[in-house]
Design a protein around this motif. Sequence first.
Motif: not given
Length: 145
Positions: A23-24, A26-28, A30-31, A47, A50
Amino acid sequence: MRRPVAIVTALVLFGEAVGIFAVNAVLATVTENQNMSLAGMDPKAMTAGTWVMGGVSAALLIGCGLIALLAGVRDRAPGRFGRIVLIGCAVVHGVLGAVTVGLVGWAAFAFMMVVLALLVFTLLSYGPEGRGEDRVNDEASPAAV
């Protein structure tokens, strides 16, 4: 019964570590791809933060899982440090479970409560043995003889 529960607890924590890291990640990603910023903060710092948060969270969950796995394999209670780590992990799961109800939903809450229950059962089943005067003995006490 306590050995299989401790091993299942460890496996669930290992799986959760993989999920948290994913999950992290993916978040990094996307960021980084969206070049996002929060209140003027550097997007590269967000980034990197994250990625670090995902790695640290996964490492802590793996550590908790290793403590539970060693307790299950050895069929011995974890030491003082291990118990403190597992108690901390249980508290975090309880708090995050309460937060996930509003943010993610009831399914995530149920998962967090299952992990919390596994941690608490592992802690209680490997708890300290009763003291001498608390134990029920089949032998007669010296005063009764």
